[in-house]
Design an enzyme around this catalytic site. Structure first.
Site, PDB file in Angstrom:
ATOM      1  N   ASP A  18      39.512  -7.962  36.888  1.00 20.99           N
ATOM      2  CA  ASP A  18      40.947  -7.854  36.609  1.00 20.99           C
ATOM      3  C   ASP A  18      41.318  -8.490  35.255  1.00 20.99           C
ATOM      4  O   ASP A  18      42.484  -8.483  34.866  1.00 20.99           O
ATOM      5  CB  ASP A  18      41.787  -8.457  37.747  1.00 20.99           C
ATOM      6  CG  ASP A  18      41.557  -9.942  37.938  1.00 20.99           C
ATOM      7  OD1 ASP A  18      40.394 -10.368  38.002  1.00 20.99           O
ATOM      8  OD2 ASP A  18      42.559 -10.696  38.035  1.00 20.99           O
ATOM      9  N   HIS A  19      40.305  -8.979  34.525  1.00 21.16           N
ATOM     10  CA  HIS A  19      40.544  -9.556  33.194  1.00 21.16           C
ATOM     11  C   HIS A  19      39.816  -8.789  32.086  1.00 21.16           C
ATOM     12  O   HIS A  19      40.165  -8.925  30.913  1.00 21.16           O
ATOM     13  CB  HIS A  19      40.127 -11.033  33.167  1.00 21.16           C
ATOM     14  CG  HIS A  19      40.908 -11.861  34.145  1.00 21.16           C
ATOM     15  ND1 HIS A  19      41.831 -12.796  33.769  1.00 21.16           N
ATOM     16  CD2 HIS A  19      40.946 -11.849  35.506  1.00 21.16           C
ATOM     17  CE1 HIS A  19      42.387 -13.340  34.842  1.00 21.16           C
ATOM     18  NE2 HIS A  19      41.870 -12.773  35.910  1.00 21.16           N
ATOM     19  N   ASP A  53      42.467 -17.856  34.785  1.00 17.25           N
ATOM     20  CA  ASP A  53      42.625 -18.187  36.207  1.00 17.25           C
ATOM     21  C   ASP A  53      42.262 -19.644  36.489  1.00 17.25           C
ATOM     22  O   ASP A  53      41.795 -19.979  37.576  1.00 17.25           O
ATOM     23  CB  ASP A  53      41.745 -17.273  37.078  1.00 17.25           C
ATOM     24  CG  ASP A  53      42.294 -15.861  37.170  1.00 17.25           C
ATOM     25  OD1 ASP A  53      43.399 -15.611  36.663  1.00 17.25           O
ATOM     26  OD2 ASP A  53      41.594 -15.000  37.747  1.00 17.25           O
ATOM     27  N   HIS A  79      48.238 -14.793  36.530  1.00 18.45           N
ATOM     28  CA  HIS A  79      48.726 -14.218  37.797  1.00 18.45           C
ATOM     29  C   HIS A  79      50.099 -14.768  38.167  1.00 18.45           C
ATOM     30  O   HIS A  79      50.399 -15.939  37.914  1.00 18.45           O
ATOM     31  CB  HIS A  79      47.761 -14.516  38.954  1.00 18.45           C
ATOM     32  CG  HIS A  79      46.477 -13.761  38.882  1.00 18.45           C
ATOM     33  ND1 HIS A  79      46.332 -12.491  39.384  1.00 18.45           N
ATOM     34  CD2 HIS A  79      45.280 -14.088  38.337  1.00 18.45           C
ATOM     35  CE1 HIS A  79      45.091 -12.069  39.168  1.00 18.45           C
ATOM     36  NE2 HIS A  79      44.425 -13.023  38.526  1.00 18.45           N
ATOM     37  N   HIS A 107      37.433 -14.917  31.061  1.00 17.53           N
ATOM     38  CA  HIS A 107      36.299 -14.928  31.988  1.00 17.53           C
ATOM     39  C   HIS A 107      35.994 -13.512  32.444  1.00 17.53           C
ATOM     40  O   HIS A 107      36.706 -12.575  32.128  1.00 17.53           O
ATOM     41  CB  HIS A 107      36.541 -15.877  33.166  1.00 17.53           C
ATOM     42  CG  HIS A 107      37.618 -15.453  34.116  1.00 17.53           C
ATOM     43  ND1 HIS A 107      38.956 -15.451  33.790  1.00 17.53           N
ATOM     44  CD2 HIS A 107      37.555 -15.027  35.407  1.00 17.53           C
ATOM     45  CE1 HIS A 107      39.667 -15.051  34.832  1.00 17.53           C
ATOM     46  NE2 HIS A 107      38.840 -14.776  35.818  1.00 17.53           N
ATOM     47  N   HIS A 144      35.820 -11.725  35.300  1.00 16.93           N
ATOM     48  CA  HIS A 144      36.303 -10.971  36.464  1.00 16.93           C
ATOM     49  C   HIS A 144      36.944  -9.647  36.044  1.00 16.93           C
ATOM     50  O   HIS A 144      37.590  -9.556  35.002  1.00 16.93           O
ATOM     51  CB  HIS A 144      37.283 -11.812  37.279  1.00 16.93           C
ATOM     52  CG  HIS A 144      36.598 -12.871  38.092  1.00 16.93           C
ATOM     53  ND1 HIS A 144      37.247 -13.973  38.591  1.00 16.93           N
ATOM     54  CD2 HIS A 144      35.297 -12.979  38.503  1.00 16.93           C
ATOM     55  CE1 HIS A 144      36.384 -14.722  39.269  1.00 16.93           C
ATOM     56  NE2 HIS A 144      35.203 -14.145  39.222  1.00 16.93           N
ATOM     57  N   HIS A 203      36.602 -21.957  38.070  1.00 18.08           N
ATOM     58  CA  HIS A 203      36.881 -20.640  38.666  1.00 18.08           C
ATOM     59  C   HIS A 203      35.652 -19.751  38.468  1.00 18.08           C
ATOM     60  O   HIS A 203      35.148 -19.145  39.412  1.00 18.08           O
ATOM     61  CB  HIS A 203      38.120 -20.054  37.998  1.00 18.08           C
ATOM     62  CG  HIS A 203      38.496 -18.681  38.477  1.00 18.08           C
ATOM     63  ND1 HIS A 203      38.980 -18.449  39.735  1.00 18.08           N
ATOM     64  CD2 HIS A 203      38.456 -17.473  37.848  1.00 18.08           C
ATOM     65  CE1 HIS A 203      39.228 -17.141  39.871  1.00 18.08           C
ATOM     66  NE2 HIS A 203      38.909 -16.531  38.746  1.00 18.08           N
TER      67      HIS A 203
HETATM   68 FE    FE Z   1      42.269 -12.997  37.950  1.00 18.35          FE
HETATM   69 ZN    ZN Z   2      39.444 -14.492  37.953  1.00 16.37          ZN
END
Ligand code: FE
Ligand code: ZN
Length: 260
Positions: free
Chosen positions: A56-57, A132, A170, A52, A54, A108
């Protein structure tokens, strides 16, 4: 074929699968730890999977591009910072001689996907890279989807074989288990698992991957039809007498959003 969790940021894992020569990574939010891991093992980067959009990905994608000798498979319905091969439910991705089945798991984010490998080349149990969506003892927050969508997505994952290795992105397990024990204080598997996870984290080891059969025993978000979970949900914010699993899930998710 070897599976490793590369730690990134405060609590992310960038999963790496490699055969001793070539590697794939999943959700590289940061290029630095990936390049270090590749160099330390003398591996070439043969492909990337993205679940996805985001930061942090995907944050490491641009920096990894010059090192990449293969495709990036990512969500068909999300905006990506680099060209990708768009994927959605029904698609199959081939990387490192592995076949990954794509699953749509909105909730998410609206276009979130997961990757499932039935017969990984390490002759070990099936592999799930779920981003996530599913965490050990918990699930992702609903940033773009509805509770009903997330519930359905979790049901899709829960239907995979019990021995599936669940590779979440995570290390949220201990916080999730504190909440899970509030929901199900009498769940003995949960207490045992929490103790195991505490010991793992004391030694700075990941609690992941988990397995689906374990998650079905301890994760309240996969247990919305269990009497104890229903009772807990009913006790939250005057939730009434509902035992509808989607409503139970909705109340659990709201409760967890504000749980400290
Ligand atoms: Fe994340
Ligand atoms: Zn995420």
């Amino acid at each position: 074929m070897k599976l490793e969790a590369i730690a990134a940021f405060a609590d992310n894992y960038i999963w790496m699968l490699h055969d001793g020569a070539e590697a794939l990574v999943v959700d590289p939010g940061d290029a630095g730890p990936v390049l270090d891991a590749l160099a330390a093992r003398s591996l070439r980067l043969a492909g990337i999977l993205v679940t996805h959009h985001h930061a942090d990905h995907i944050g490491g994608l641009i920096e990894l591009l010059p090192h990449l000798r293969g495709p990036i498979f990512g969500p068909a319905h999300e905006r990506m910072p680099v060209p990708i091969t768009p994927c959605q439910s029904g698609d199959h991705c081939q990387l490192l001689g592995q076949n990954f089945q794509v699953l749509d798991v909105p909730g998410h984010t609206a276009g979130h996907i997961a990757f499932y490998c039935d017969q990984p080349g390490d002759a070990n149990a099936p592999l799930l890279f779920c981003g996530d969506t599913l965490f050990s003892g918990g699930c992702g927050r609903l940033f773009e989807g509805t509770p009903a969508q997330m519930f359905a997505s979790l049901q899709t994952l829960a239907a995979l074989p019990g021995n599936t290795r669940v590779c979440c992105t995570h290390e949220y397990t201990l916080a999730n288990l504190r909440f899970a024990r509030e929901i199900e204080p009498a769940n003995a598997e949960l207490a045992t698992y929490q103790q195991w996870c505490l010991e793992r984290r004391q030694r700075d080891l990941p609690t992941l991957p988990s397995s689906l059969s374990l998650e079905l025993q301890i994760n309240p978000f996969l247990r919305c039809s269990e009497p104890a979970v229903i009772v807990a949900a009913q006790s939250f914010a005057a939730a009434g007498q509902t035992n509808n699993p989607v409503e139970v899930f909705t109340h659990l998710r709201q409760w967890k959003n504000n749980y400290r």
